[in-house]
Scaffold this motif. Structure first.
Motif, PDB file in Angstrom:
ATOM      1  N   ASN A   1       0.942  -1.168  -0.100  1.00  0.00           N
ATOM      2  CA  ASN A   1      -0.160   0.052   0.102  1.00  0.00           C
ATOM      3  C   ASN A   1       0.722   1.211   0.224  1.00  0.00           C
ATOM      4  O   ASN A   1       0.651   2.208  -0.744  1.00  0.00           O
ATOM      5  CB  ASN A   1      -0.927  -0.040   1.423  1.00  0.00           C
TER       6      ASN A   1
ATOM      7  N   GLU B   1       2.301   1.720  -3.490  1.00  0.00           N
ATOM      8  CA  GLU B   1       1.626   2.175  -4.194  1.00  0.00           C
ATOM      9  C   GLU B   1       1.033   3.700  -4.151  1.00  0.00           C
ATOM     10  O   GLU B   1       0.880   4.290  -5.119  1.00  0.00           O
ATOM     11  CB  GLU B   1       0.076   1.528  -4.311  1.00  0.00           C
TER      12      GLU B   1
ATOM     13  N   LYS C   1      -8.156   2.429  -6.114  1.00  0.00           N
ATOM     14  CA  LYS C   1      -7.199   2.044  -6.681  1.00  0.00           C
ATOM     15  C   LYS C   1      -8.165   1.553  -8.096  1.00  0.00           C
ATOM     16  O   LYS C   1      -8.897   0.421  -7.718  1.00  0.00           O
ATOM     17  CB  LYS C   1      -6.310   1.238  -6.536  1.00  0.00           C
TER      18      LYS C   1
ATOM     19  N   GLY D   1      -7.109  -5.363   1.491  1.00  0.00           N
ATOM     20  CA  GLY D   1      -6.219  -5.669   1.912  1.00  0.00           C
ATOM     21  C   GLY D   1      -6.181  -5.134   3.377  1.00  0.00           C
ATOM     22  O   GLY D   1      -5.700  -5.904   4.446  1.00  0.00           O
TER      23      GLY D   1
HETATM   24 MG   LIG Z   1      -3.770  -2.901  -0.860  1.00  0.00          MG
END
Ligand SMILES: [Mg+2]
Ligand SMILES: Nc1ncnc2c1ncn2[C@@H]1O[C@H](COP(=O)(O)OP(=O)(O)OP(=O)(O)O)[C@@H](O)[C@H]1O
Lengths: 123, 574
Positions: B467, B470, B521, B528
């Motif tokens: 995460n 990202e 996203k 997650g």
């Molecule tokens: Mg995630």
């Protein structure tokens, strides 16, 4: 008084089979639920439905099988398909094969009402 | 070392049992949540009996006792239910007398055990209402482990539900009393008027009084749509006087965003000269807007002049439920788009669409039955019952889905988080390099181990690192710094702190990130963080996020350390 149209609902799922005829009755139709295509075919010998609300995926004969069988018997009933598996692609395919409409579960009461009106106009 | 078959079988059985227990707790909770819907229209004693019967069976109690006050705080009723066993050692009257003596004291000073006919019974009192003004619920059992944590939770929820149900029952009886009073006045008034003036005038006044007494929002208007009458309920609800509501005044209560559509609909109905209905938000006297179904019916008088009569039905809760269903569906549709899970989700979507379909259809039927000229209440109740049943079915699908994602085989060992982190870094180092992330490790060198499942904890840290990477993928104006630190927090917890310099998040909405299926996203699943939190909580720990002062976000994982005596004790209790 105008005679009320008689609509048959065929769906193996109990929630749908119980609730749909009630709503159709609220719309002013006569309605009855059947748990399989086979059961419907038996009853149809006694009293013929003017319109059919038909689930696509059922154990035993599927909704498509039932429509084919009715065509073979040259019994024309305007049909509205309903399905919980659906996406827009299924909808187009079903309509191309001559059904009035295909509603994706869960559908609104207005969508159902419109489909019923279209179906009974056709019949 | 490889686990043996026996060991695997044992693990599987344990999981099954755990699963069963959770499912039962969730089922009981759902059952309890459904109680107020079943109680609609019931009186206090019906509610009391149904509550006690439910919890006696659900929690396998030996007795359950409920004391209720009426609206002015006086004793209304006492009800006791006993198990078969309890019935043989003491009569309900004896139990009630013992408990009633205690009732006078405060809940804090209550005994935790009672001796009944030489038997030791553990009891748990729960207040109804903030100060116990509504009443008191007492549950008792011979079981030595009573009350377990889930049982105390269920009892508290049940007490809350009962409070809601009883308050509704009070209101209902109050409404009935007011209606009776009104009836009485209408009658008296009618008699007076009959003496004075027999004809036209009387009929008109009668009508007005009756319409005023109807517990619904009712109005009438002239042929051009100007209101010439609104009933008392209407005036009270929107907080306008008859004068203020007259003509177009009542449109002031329509939500500003709905006014133009409202007028369009209303004009269309007027022009058609036929009955019609539409929806709009109306402002309550206290400023809250709620959704209403407005229905208008034309009526011509003896001279052929057209008038309109209408009623407004509160459909707010129904509409909200429908919106929530739509959101739930959108979430599922979103999941379906994530191709790896496509197969699984298609079948979940199918499973959930069936009960949703039942709910939507039943809700439409229910609304129609209620808003008909002659409301079909029995029919509506039946459809409502089916909605509850179908909602339960949908809930079961969702909890199955959840357990699918969180319940893998768990094993407990002493985990050194530092080395667990280092293994993850080794796995992700290429990914970190490719993403131009600069990693700083600040691992504490006297970190106690934690008790837990190493693989699951690594999965949490992996999720948080990915995460962070990202979140920094679009950063160009400063360094893509990622810091991973471990520390003890002084309260017997070990912390992992993961700080990035990415896009960050709105600091007021940090909890939103942990919701299942929340993602920003295009290829994200949004599970997650939700799964990570389940895992951490399974380890009796906490997972939370804070926005940085500068750019980026910091995620914290806190797990009780295994070396800490208290934490150990807490774990072995479970
Ligand atoms: Mg995630
Ligand atoms: N380090 C972070 N900085 C800023 N926002 C974050 C960070 N971590 C998570 N988020 C926000 O929280 C959302 C949910 O995160 P989560 O990991 O649960 O799902 P996801 O990453 O979008 O998808 P998945 O993990 O299932 O692949 C993300 O989409 C993102 O908007």
């Amino acid at each position: 008084m105008k005679k009320m149209a008689y609509v048959a609902v065929v769906d193996d799922d109990e929630s749908v089979r119980e609730s749909l005829p009630d709503l159709l009755r609220e719309f002013g139709y006569e309605a009855r639920g059947f748990s399989s295509a086979e059961e419907f075919l038996e009853a149809d010998k006694v009293r013929q439905a003017e319109c059919l609300v038909l689930d696509i995926a059922m154990p035993g004969m599927s909704g498509f099988d039932l429509q084919r069988e009715l065509n073979r018997r040259e019994r024309k009933v305007p049909t509205v398909f309903i399905t919980a598996h659906g996406d827009e692609a299924i909808r187009l395919r079903v309509r191309r094969h001559g059904a009035v409409d295909c509603l994706l579960k869960p559908f609104s009461d207005t969508a159902l009402f419109e489909a019923m009106k279209a179906a009974l106009k056709q019949g | 070392m490889l686990p043996t078959d026996d060991w695997l079988i044992m693990q599987t059985e344990q999981l099954h049992a755990e699963n069963k227990r959770l499912q039962r707790c969730v089922r009981d909770l759902v059952g309890i949540m459904a109680l107020p819907a079943i109680w609609v229209g019931s009186g206090p004693s019906r509610i009391a009996e149904s509550l006690l019967d439910s919890i006696l069976a659900m929690l396998d109690l030996d007795f359950a006792y409920l004391h209720l006050n009426d609206a002015s705080g006086n004793r209304l009723l006492d009800v006791t239910r006993s198990s078969q066993w309890a019935g043989t050692v003491a009569s309900p009257q004896e139990l009630e007398a013992t408990l009633a003596r205690c009732r006078l004291g405060r809940t804090k000073e209550w005994p935790h055990r009672l001796t009944v006919d030489g038997n030791d019974i553990a009891i748990l009192p729960v207040r109804l209402g903030l100060l116990g003004e509504i009443g008191l619920l007492v549950a008792g059992s011979r079981r030595t482990d009573f009350p377990r944590q889930t049982e105390a939770l269920l009892l508290n929820v049940a007490a809350n539900q009962a409070t809601i149900g009883l308050q509704a029952a009070w209101q209902l009886s109050e409404q009935k009393r007011v209606a009776r009073e009104l009836d009485r006045r209408v009658e008296a008034r009618t008699r007076e008027l009959a003496e004075a003036n027999e004809e036209l005038l009387q009929r008109k006044l009668d009508f007005q009084l009756v319409v005023d007494a109807i517990p619904a929002i009712v109005w009438s208007s002239l042929a051009d749509g100007r209101a010439d009458f609104v009933n008392q309920h209407f005036r009270r609800y929107v907080g306008l006087s008859t004068e203020e509501a007259r003509d177009w005044g009542w449109v002031g209560a329509v939500h500003p965003g709905d006014v133009s559509e409202f007028m369009e609909n209303w004009r269309a109905i007027l022009a058609s000269g036929r009955s019609g209905e539409f929806q709009a938000r109306l402002r309550r006297f206290d400023g809250e807007y709620r959704w209403f179904l407005l229905r208008a019916e034309p009526l011509a008088d003896a001279d052929g002049n057209l008038k309109w009569f209408g009623a407004c039905f509160d459909m707010h809760d129904w509409k909200k439920a429908q919106d929530e269903l739509r959101d739930a569906q959108a979430e599922l549709a979103h999941v379906a788009r994530a191709t790896t899970m496509g197969q699984l989700t298609a079948s979940i979507a199918h499973e959930i669409n069936q009960p949703l379909s039942g709910i939507v259809t039943n809700a439409s039927t229910c609304l129609r039955m209620l808003s008909a000229g002659q409301p079909n209440v029995t029919g509506a109740q039946e459809t409502a019952r089916r909605m509850i049943r179908d909602a339960r079915r949908a809930t079961e699908v969702v909890s199955r889905l959840r357990s699918l994602f969180t319940k893998q085989n768990t094993s407990v060992e002493a985990v050194n988080l530092n080395s667990a982190i280092q293994e993850i870094i080794a796995l992700t180092s290429t990914e970190l390099q490719r993403a131009c992330v600069h990693l700083r490790l600040e691992l504490s060198d006297d970190l106690p181990p934690v008790d837990g499942d190493r693989t699951q904890l690594q999965q949490v840290i992996m999720n948080l690192i990915l995460n962070a990477v990202e979140a920094m993928s679009g950063v160009t104006d400063h360094a893509r710094d990622l810091t991973i630190a471990t520390e003890r927090d002084g309260d017997g917890y070990v912390r992992v702190v993961i700080r990035d310099a990415g896009v960050g998040f709105d600091p007021t909405a940090s909890e939103k990130l942990f919701r299942p299926f929340h993602t920003t996203k295009s290829h994200g699943m949004g599970i997650g963080l939700s799964v990570s939190r389940s895992i951490v909580e399974h380890h009796h720990g906490r997972l939370w996020a804070e926005a940085n002062d500068g750019p980026g976000a910091t995620f914290f994982v806190a797990i009780p350390s295994g070396a800490d005596g208290e934490a150990m004790a807490r774990q072995s209790q479970k």
